[in-house]
Design an enzyme around this catalytic site. Structure first.
Site, PDB file in Angstrom:
ATOM      1  CB  SER A   1     -43.300 -12.177  -7.036  1.00 37.47           C
ATOM      2  OG  SER A   1     -44.374 -12.558  -6.239  1.00 37.47           O
TER       3      SER A   1
ATOM      4  CB  SER B   1     -43.820 -11.436  -3.111  1.00 38.18           C
ATOM      5  OG  SER B   1     -42.827 -12.023  -3.921  1.00 38.18           O
TER       6      SER B   1
ATOM      7  CE  LYS C   1     -39.239 -10.960  -3.274  1.00 37.33           C
ATOM      8  NZ  LYS C   1     -40.029 -11.726  -4.248  1.00 37.33           N
TER       9      LYS C   1
HETATM   10  N1  GLN Z   1     -48.957 -13.858  -5.971  1.00 37.01           N
HETATM   11  C1  GLN Z   1     -48.409 -15.174  -6.085  1.00 37.01           C
HETATM   12  C2  GLN Z   1     -48.465 -15.878  -4.758  1.00 37.01           C
HETATM   13  O1  GLN Z   1     -48.856 -15.274  -3.786  1.00 37.01           O
HETATM   14  C3  GLN Z   1     -47.014 -15.112  -6.628  1.00 37.01           C
HETATM   15  C4  GLN Z   1     -45.969 -14.874  -5.613  1.00 37.01           C
HETATM   16  C5  GLN Z   1     -44.582 -14.909  -6.190  1.00 37.01           C
HETATM   17  O2  GLN Z   1     -44.379 -14.916  -7.399  1.00 37.01           O
HETATM   18  N2  GLN Z   1     -43.619 -15.006  -5.300  1.00 37.01           N
HETATM   19  O3  GLN Z   1     -48.135 -17.026  -4.661  1.00 37.01           O
END
Ligand code: GLN
Length: 484
Positions: A175, A151, A76
């Site tokens: 995410s 994400s 990532k």
């Molecule tokens: N969807 C969550 C957010 O937008 C989780 C994001 C993540 O785990 N990086 O904060």
């Protein structure tokens, strides 16, 4: 060959049925062919990858290899990679070449693994759809009109389309697990502190945790064996002994007690998803597990608490991007305030700005007690709920996401509905627990994941249950038509 798991590739390499260079070339070709359609890579590093593959082949020839030497994978784009662009999905870091490797990167390099490139992601990991990336949205390989989740959407899409056999992700509020669910792969979010955060660009430091995104639980265990462990460069790294994560994979789950939170199966859960999760749990019962209804009474407070704590920490973490030391700088600033304002104004996208504003607000004098402190208190209640539950059960099962992959643009202009879709994942991060999402079925050709939540440092147990489940099901073996 591209449909093989890490375990199969590892054997093929050791038995010299294929060389790392051949394998790397095969996956690089797939990445290049399909990236236009999926947009799952921000950077593909052909030359470096092939050079590392040749080094890996030498190590194998000399017998100096580990289980994963020579195996291609992707990171990532939140992990700093020495000499290679690390953008975090943001214009702010579009010109950033990291001067050092993250611990996770270093460990995977040391194991001889071959990085193909860096995957697309929501900007600074903020989002559940991969639509907030400066580099454009990633497509779900099961249906390109749909999001891959976020994400870590680039990693999930790439593994699901078999452009790489495995990838890393990070999970601050879901995410790793949610995109794994939406793309039909396996994703493990380890206990907070189990995997080093050093060199992993910070979003919300008390919640962030890196982990593997793979086809199978067995593969996730292999990666955990490489990346887990104490790191003195990360002040919240856990000094807890590290398991051999493959050791218990084949243990029987006879007698396992599974908790089913009534809050996860009630109102709000789509009936088709409920049916798939219930079928998944039946499979575990056939293997000797028993189920019990449990309560996690503060579940409904998890979204509001998370969306106070995460923005608060992000507003502080992202203050370092000021246009001075590194990252994007606006053209011809008039003076210092203009340089700060325009560099940040032009460098950050809408969702990141929204979070910085919320975070700054909840941390400001006069509101701190009402919002930030309150959210921290709720966090304790949520952790206590889980600890009470784990007095009676070994593991908690439920859905990973509220639905299958939604359509591109469907929730983009409705941030609250996007936030609400994180209901089954964020409480795990607030409590710092480990959890895994495994493919458990399909609705109209879109994958659905089942989530298993464990007590602190019980990654081995989660991987064991997930592996046993994958011995009697084949959801994890499904590959989208065009990518077979
Ligand atoms: N969807 C969550 C957010 O937008 C989780 C994001 C993540 O785990 N990086 O904060």
């Amino acid at each position: 060959m591209h449909q093989s798991t890490l375990t199969q590739l590892s054997t093929a390499l050791k038995e010299k049925k294929v060389s790392s260079e051949e394998l790397t070339q095969l996956y690089l070709d797939r990445c290049k062919n399909f990236n236009e359609a999926l947009n799952c890579f921000i950077t593909i590093n052909e030359d470096v990858a092939l050079e590392n593959a040749r080094t890996a082949d030498k190590k194998i020839a000399e017998g100096k290899n580990t289980d994963l030497t020579g195996i291609p994978f992707a990171h990532k784009d939140i992990f700093c990679t020495n000499g290679i662009k690390t953008s975090c999905g943001s214009k702010m870091l579009d010109n950033f070449i990291a001067p050092y490797d993250a611990t996770v990167v270093e460990k995977m390099n040391d194991a001889g693994m071959v990085m193909l490139g860096k995957t697309n992601m929501d900007e600074f990991a903020m989002g559940s759809s991969n639509e907030t990336s400066f580099y454009g949205p990633v497509k779900n390989p099961w249906d390109s009109d749909h999001v891959p989740g976020g994400s870590s959407g680039g990693s999930a899409s790439a593994v699901a389309a078999r452009l790489c056999p495995a990838a890393t992700g990070t999970d601050t509020g879901g995410s790793i697990r949610q995109p794994a669910s939406l793309c039909g792969i396996t994703g493990l979010k380890p206990t907070y502190g189990r995997v080093s955060r050093y060199g992993m660009i910070a979003f919300a430091s008390s919640l962030d945790q890196g982990g593997p995104m793979t086809q199978t639980a067995e593969d996730a265990a292999l990666i955990m064996n490489v990346i887990a462990g104490f790191d003195k460069r990360d002040s919240t790294s856990a000094e807890h002994p590290v398991d051999d994560y493959t050791f218990r994979l084949n243990d029987s789950i006879e007698g396992l007690k599974i908790g089913l939170p009534k809050e996860y199966f009630g109102e709000g859960l789509d009936s088709n998803i409920a049916k798939i999760i219930e079928d998944g749990i039946k499979e575990l019962e056939k293997l000797g597990a028993s189920c019990k209804e449990i309560e996690l009474p503060n579940t409904d407070l998890s979204i509001p608490a998370y969306y106070v704590v995460a923005p608060a920490e992000c507003s502080s973490n992202l203050s370092r991007f000021d246009g001075v030391r590194f990252g994007y700088r606006c053209e011809e600033p008039k003076d210092l305030p203009d340089l700060y304002c325009r560099s940040r104004g032009e460098g950050f996208g809408k969702e990141v700005k929204r979070r910085i504003m919320i975070g700054t607000y909840v941390l400001s004098a006069g509101y701190y007690d009402a919002y930030y402190l309150k959210a921290q208190q709720i966090r304790h209640l949520i952790r206590d709920d889980f600890q009470n539950a784990f007095k009676d059960v070994d593991v908690i099962a439920g859905p990973t996401a509220t639905g299958t992959a939604f359509k591109l643009n469907e929730k983009l202009n409705d941030p609250v509905s996007m936030y609400l879709s994180d209901i089954y994942t964020v409480s795990v991060n607030l409590a710092g627990l480990p959890a895994i999402s495994v493919p458990a079925g399909f609705i109209e050709n879109l994958p659905v994941g089942m989530q298993l939540i464990g007590n602190y440092f019980e990654e081995s147990r989660l991987l064991n249950i997930a592996h046993q489940y994958q011995q009697v099901t084949d959801w994890h073996k499904q590959v989208p038509k065009e990518y077979k």
